[in-house]
Design a protein around this motif. Structure first.
Motif, short mmCIF file in Angstrom:
data_model
loop_
_atom_site.label_atom_id
_atom_site.label_comp_id
_atom_site.label_asym_id
_atom_site.label_seq_id
_atom_site.Cartn_x
_atom_site.Cartn_y
_atom_site.Cartn_z
N ASP A 35 -1.26 23.07 3.20
CA ASP A 35 -0.57 21.93 3.80
C ASP A 35 -0.75 20.67 2.96
N ARG A 36 0.22 19.79 3.05
CA ARG A 36 0.18 18.49 2.40
C ARG A 36 0.36 17.43 3.47
N HIS A 37 -0.48 16.41 3.44
CA HIS A 37 -0.42 15.34 4.43
C HIS A 37 -0.33 14.00 3.72
N GLU A 38 0.68 13.20 4.06
CA GLU A 38 0.67 11.80 3.66
C GLU A 38 -0.35 11.12 4.57
N CYS A 39 -1.31 10.40 3.98
CA CYS A 39 -2.45 10.01 4.81
C CYS A 39 -3.09 8.71 4.34
N LEU A 40 -3.95 8.20 5.22
CA LEU A 40 -4.92 7.19 4.85
C LEU A 40 -6.26 7.91 4.75
N PRO A 41 -6.83 8.06 3.57
CA PRO A 41 -8.11 8.75 3.44
C PRO A 41 -9.20 7.97 4.16
N ALA A 85 0.82 -1.21 0.00
CA ALA A 85 0.00 0.00 0.00
C ALA A 85 0.85 1.25 0.00
N LEU A 86 0.38 2.25 -0.74
CA LEU A 86 0.94 3.59 -0.65
C LEU A 86 -0.03 4.46 0.13
N PHE A 87 0.50 5.47 0.79
CA PHE A 87 -0.34 6.44 1.48
C PHE A 87 -0.27 7.74 0.69
N PRO A 88 -1.36 8.08 0.00
CA PRO A 88 -1.32 9.23 -0.90
C PRO A 88 -1.21 10.55 -0.14
N GLY A 126 3.13 1.78 -7.93
CA GLY A 126 3.09 1.74 -9.39
C GLY A 126 1.75 2.11 -9.97
N SER A 127 0.70 2.27 -9.12
CA SER A 127 -0.60 2.64 -9.66
C SER A 127 -0.67 4.15 -9.87
N ALA A 128 -1.52 4.54 -10.82
CA ALA A 128 -1.71 5.97 -11.04
C ALA A 128 -2.41 6.55 -9.83
N ASN A 129 -1.89 7.65 -9.32
CA ASN A 129 -2.44 8.23 -8.09
C ASN A 129 -2.64 9.72 -8.30
N VAL A 184 -11.20 10.12 -0.16
CA VAL A 184 -10.85 9.08 -1.13
C VAL A 184 -10.96 9.63 -2.55
N GLU A 185 -12.03 10.37 -2.82
CA GLU A 185 -12.20 10.94 -4.15
C GLU A 185 -11.11 11.96 -4.45
N GLN A 186 -10.71 12.72 -3.44
CA GLN A 186 -9.71 13.76 -3.64
C GLN A 186 -8.36 13.18 -4.07
N VAL A 187 -8.01 12.00 -3.57
CA VAL A 187 -6.71 11.42 -3.89
C VAL A 187 -6.77 10.47 -5.08
N GLY A 188 -7.89 10.42 -5.77
CA GLY A 188 -7.95 9.64 -6.99
C GLY A 188 -8.87 8.46 -6.97
N GLY A 189 -9.65 8.28 -5.89
CA GLY A 189 -10.66 7.23 -5.87
C GLY A 189 -10.22 5.91 -5.30
N GLU A 190 -9.03 5.84 -4.74
CA GLU A 190 -8.53 4.58 -4.17
C GLU A 190 -7.93 4.86 -2.80
#
Length: 323
Positions: free
Chosen positions: A130-136, A120-123, A154-157, A142-148
């Motif tokens: 501010d920017r936060h590495e997070c678990l949505p 898993a990546l944390f988007p 390696g996935s598009a984020n 979830v929608e804000q970071v691309g729906g996942e």
């Protein structure tokens, strides 16, 4: 010799990756639901790193501690520190986690470590500057970071790169989602409810300290319930209870939500003139939140160009109709 395609190395790897991806999604989803249960319906994301604030050259663990559940405005709603973390309330979640003790910080670190080990990546999520590495956690996050929620390496984020319009929409959605939960809770307990009145003492544009939920009114303005008195939450459905997590929908909870709306610049509708003129409605109690569709609201005088309701959207969980 016939090759067993299903047992080739590539097929075995593919099956392993599919299985791992399914486990990663399940763990990410159940962990997110657990955090919402612990932190309440305003939970937006779990920060998993220090956020380097623009005014600080080093991380600030007091203002922005690691493993902190934040709302859509970037404010802490739960620090994952021993002694701060309450137990789970939802029976389904307690059954899922079993003896794994989520009241301990180390347990949360282990969950995140397992997610990382499963690829898993944390988007990165943007909130203002501010920017936060997070678990949505929330659907909006979830929608804000691309729906996942837990994208794999390696996935598009996708990220919300424009914090202005996109973030404004997320904040407005966060307001209205919480207002919708309040509205649905009240109408489930009081079916004839049409308005929740909001008492504001001071300047509606700047003062939020004296902002209170006051009464539940029907469509004619009759008082059905004074919100200073407890609601009988024992009659709430399991679905509505789950929406609140451990935060019982009582006066202090509504008060906190209303204050948070006002503190962040949100506005409220006004009662129709005929209801505002009733003896039990004072000038300070003319603001309201509509609790179901089609309820009349008062609109500001078009000549009052300084009235913010003339150009900003108020808190509206349901679409009202003009008086």
């Amino acid at each position: 010799m016939t090759t067993l395609i299903g047992n080739t190395f590539g097929a075995l790897v593919a099956r392993h990756e599919d299985h791992t991806a399914a486990l990663r999604r399940e763990l990410g989803t159940m962990y997110a639901e657990a955090l919402v249960d612990l932190a309440g319906p305003t939970a937006h994301a779990l920060t998993v790193n220090y956020n380097r604030l623009p005014s600080h050259s080093r991380p600030d663990p007091v203002r922005d501690p690691r493993l902190c559940v934040i709302d859509a405005f970037g404010e802490s709603v739960l620090r994952l520190l021993d002694g701060w973390i309450p137990p789970l309330t939802a029976p389904r979640l307690r059954d899922y986690w079993g003896e794994f003790d989520l009241t301990r910080r180390v347990s949360h670190e282990r969950v995140l470590d397992h997610l990382r080990r499963m690829g898993a990546l944390f988007p990165v999520i943007r909130i203002g500057d501010d920017r936060h590495e997070c678990l949505p956690l929330s659907d909006a996050a979830v929608e804000q970071v691309g729906g996942e929620r837990v994208p794999a390496k390696g996935s598009a984020n996708a990220f919300a790169t424009d914090p202005s319009d996109a973030q404004y929409e997320i904040l407005r959605t966060a307001h209205n989602d919480l207002a919708r939960l309040i509205a649905d809770t009240i109408t489930e307990l009081i079916p004839d409810a049409a308005y929740m009145t909001v008492g504001i003492w001071g300047d509606h544009m700047y003062n939020y300290e004296d902002t209170y939920p006051m009464y539940v009114l029907d469509a004619r303005g009759t008082v059905l319930h004074e919100l200073f008195n407890d609601l009988d939450v024992s009659r709430l459905s399991a679905r509505t209870r789950a929406g609140w997590g451990r935060h019982l929908p009582d006066f202090p909870t509504f008060r906190m939500a209303i204050t948070s709306f006002a503190r962040r610049g949100a506005l409220f509708d006004e009662l129709p003139d005929d209801i505002r003129e009733l003896d039990h409605i004072t000038e300070n109690e003319r603001y309201c939140v509509v609790l179901r569709s089609g309820v009349r609201v008062g609109l500001p005088d078009p000549d009052e160009i300084e009235h913010r309701l003339s150009y900003e959207s108020p808190i509206r969980p349901y679409r009202p109709s003009p008086a």
